[in-house]
Design a protein around this motif. Structure first.
Motif, PDB file in Angstrom:
ATOM      1  N   ARG A  15     -71.126 -30.986 -51.185  1.00  0.00           N
ATOM      2  CA  ARG A  15     -69.701 -31.218 -51.461  1.00  0.00           C
ATOM      3  C   ARG A  15     -69.558 -32.384 -52.438  1.00  0.00           C
ATOM      4  O   ARG A  15     -70.360 -33.314 -52.448  1.00  0.00           O
ATOM      5  N   LEU A  16     -68.509 -32.351 -53.244  1.00  0.00           N
ATOM      6  CA  LEU A  16     -68.273 -33.392 -54.248  1.00  0.00           C
ATOM      7  C   LEU A  16     -68.098 -34.757 -53.604  1.00  0.00           C
ATOM      8  O   LEU A  16     -68.700 -35.737 -54.047  1.00  0.00           O
ATOM      9  N   ASP A  17     -67.276 -34.845 -52.552  1.00  0.00           N
ATOM     10  CA  ASP A  17     -67.057 -36.145 -51.918  1.00  0.00           C
ATOM     11  C   ASP A  17     -68.336 -36.693 -51.297  1.00  0.00           C
ATOM     12  O   ASP A  17     -68.616 -37.885 -51.385  1.00  0.00           O
ATOM     13  N   ARG A  24     -73.485 -43.478 -54.340  1.00  0.00           N
ATOM     14  CA  ARG A  24     -72.994 -44.854 -54.229  1.00  0.00           C
ATOM     15  C   ARG A  24     -71.890 -45.211 -55.220  1.00  0.00           C
ATOM     16  O   ARG A  24     -71.787 -46.345 -55.672  1.00  0.00           O
ATOM     17  N   PHE A  25     -71.045 -44.251 -55.558  1.00  0.00           N
ATOM     18  CA  PHE A  25     -69.879 -44.576 -56.374  1.00  0.00           C
ATOM     19  C   PHE A  25     -68.774 -45.153 -55.501  1.00  0.00           C
ATOM     20  O   PHE A  25     -67.968 -45.949 -55.972  1.00  0.00           O
ATOM     21  N   TYR A  26     -68.723 -44.730 -54.244  1.00  0.00           N
ATOM     22  CA  TYR A  26     -67.716 -45.214 -53.299  1.00  0.00           C
ATOM     23  C   TYR A  26     -68.401 -45.602 -51.999  1.00  0.00           C
ATOM     24  O   TYR A  26     -69.389 -44.990 -51.608  1.00  0.00           O
ATOM     25  N   LYS A  27     -67.844 -46.615 -51.321  1.00  0.00           N
ATOM     26  CA  LYS A  27     -68.466 -47.147 -50.109  1.00  0.00           C
ATOM     27  C   LYS A  27     -68.462 -46.167 -48.944  1.00  0.00           C
ATOM     28  O   LYS A  27     -69.397 -46.142 -48.151  1.00  0.00           O
ATOM     29  N   THR A  28     -67.379 -45.430 -48.798  1.00  0.00           N
ATOM     30  CA  THR A  28     -67.287 -44.484 -47.685  1.00  0.00           C
ATOM     31  C   THR A  28     -66.982 -43.094 -48.219  1.00  0.00           C
ATOM     32  O   THR A  28     -66.439 -42.933 -49.307  1.00  0.00           O
ATOM     33  N   ARG A  29     -67.318 -42.113 -47.408  1.00  0.00           N
ATOM     34  CA  ARG A  29     -67.035 -40.737 -47.799  1.00  0.00           C
ATOM     35  C   ARG A  29     -65.530 -40.491 -47.796  1.00  0.00           C
ATOM     36  O   ARG A  29     -65.015 -39.733 -48.622  1.00  0.00           O
ATOM     37  N   ALA A  30     -64.830 -41.140 -46.876  1.00  0.00           N
ATOM     38  CA  ALA A  30     -63.374 -41.001 -46.812  1.00  0.00           C
ATOM     39  C   ALA A  30     -62.729 -41.535 -48.093  1.00  0.00           C
ATOM     40  O   ALA A  30     -61.787 -40.930 -48.624  1.00  0.00           O
ATOM     41  N   LEU A  31     -63.241 -42.634 -48.607  1.00  0.00           N
ATOM     42  CA  LEU A  31     -62.714 -43.197 -49.854  1.00  0.00           C
ATOM     43  C   LEU A  31     -63.011 -42.259 -51.027  1.00  0.00           C
ATOM     44  O   LEU A  31     -62.152 -42.049 -51.896  1.00  0.00           O
ATOM     45  N   PRO A  50     -62.160 -32.040 -52.736  1.00  0.00           N
ATOM     46  CA  PRO A  50     -63.344 -32.715 -52.206  1.00  0.00           C
ATOM     47  C   PRO A  50     -64.440 -31.752 -51.768  1.00  0.00           C
ATOM     48  O   PRO A  50     -65.621 -32.106 -51.763  1.00  0.00           O
ATOM     49  N   SER A  51     -64.085 -30.520 -51.439  1.00  0.00           N
ATOM     50  CA  SER A  51     -65.071 -29.552 -50.965  1.00  0.00           C
ATOM     51  C   SER A  51     -65.757 -28.795 -52.100  1.00  0.00           C
ATOM     52  O   SER A  51     -66.585 -27.921 -51.841  1.00  0.00           O
ATOM     53  N   LYS A  52     -65.463 -29.128 -53.340  1.00  0.00           N
ATOM     54  CA  LYS A  52     -66.089 -28.474 -54.489  1.00  0.00           C
ATOM     55  C   LYS A  52     -67.600 -28.654 -54.418  1.00  0.00           C
ATOM     56  O   LYS A  52     -68.108 -29.735 -54.161  1.00  0.00           O
ATOM     57  N   SER A  77     -77.913 -34.654 -53.409  1.00  0.00           N
ATOM     58  CA  SER A  77     -78.329 -35.303 -52.175  1.00  0.00           C
ATOM     59  C   SER A  77     -77.138 -35.395 -51.239  1.00  0.00           C
ATOM     60  O   SER A  77     -76.027 -35.689 -51.680  1.00  0.00           O
ATOM     61  N   GLU A  78     -77.394 -35.145 -49.961  1.00  0.00           N
ATOM     62  CA  GLU A  78     -76.362 -35.303 -48.951  1.00  0.00           C
ATOM     63  C   GLU A  78     -76.509 -36.624 -48.223  1.00  0.00           C
ATOM     64  O   GLU A  78     -75.621 -37.021 -47.490  1.00  0.00           O
ATOM     65  N   GLN A  79     -77.631 -37.300 -48.421  1.00  0.00           N
ATOM     66  CA  GLN A  79     -77.899 -38.535 -47.695  1.00  0.00           C
ATOM     67  C   GLN A  79     -77.726 -39.730 -48.605  1.00  0.00           C
ATOM     68  O   GLN A  79     -78.154 -39.720 -49.753  1.00  0.00           O
TER      69      GLN A  79
END
Length: 135
Positions: A15-17, A24-31, A50-52, A77-79
């Motif tokens: 997923r894009l988000d 590491r572009f954003y601190k949290t996945r929610a952000l 976000p699901s793209k 990567s998902e991790q």
């Protein structure tokens, strides 16, 4: 495959988000999700959800503070890993690097023309400012 086993990212995609968070572009996945929904992230030049599902070779344009970055996806990567490993997931385009440096230089030059005072004005200086503004 049992419930507890995770499929690899190459089979299903990411997923894009989740990719933005892992890179590491954003601190949290929610952000990361909020930024995609707000239109701050474009996938191949278009707004997306976000699901793209992210594909290798895609161009992602995103905003971070004052800067806009254009990156090419190199790996999925998902991790979320350490910063050195996260930087291997993408490559910033030459055009993007040049534009960011140009904007940073313009901000520096603008700061020289708009100096900030060292501290807050005292009572006498405030009265002088008020008198000056009324005239």
């Amino acid at each position: 495959m049992t419930k507890k086993q995770k499929s690899t990212s190459s089979d299903t995609g990411v997923r894009l988000d989740k990719w933005l968070w892992a890179a590491r572009f954003y601190k949290t996945r929610a952000l990361a999700r909020e930024m995609v929904q707000a239109g701050k992230v474009h996938y191949d030049g278009q707004r997306s959800k976000p699901s793209k599902v992210v594909q290798v070779g895609a161009i992602i344009t995103l905003r971070q503070g004052f800067d806009s970055k254009e990156v090419e996806v190199l790996e999925l990567s998902e991790q979320r890993r350490g910063a050195p490993e996260a930087q291997l997931l993408y490559r910033e385009t030459e055009k993007s690097i040049a534009k960011r440096e140009e904007n940073a230089e313009a901000r520096k030059l603008n700061a020289l023309y708009n100096p900030h005072p060292d501290g807050r004005p005292d009572k006498k200086q405030r009265r002088q400012l008020i008198r000056f503004k009324k005239e």
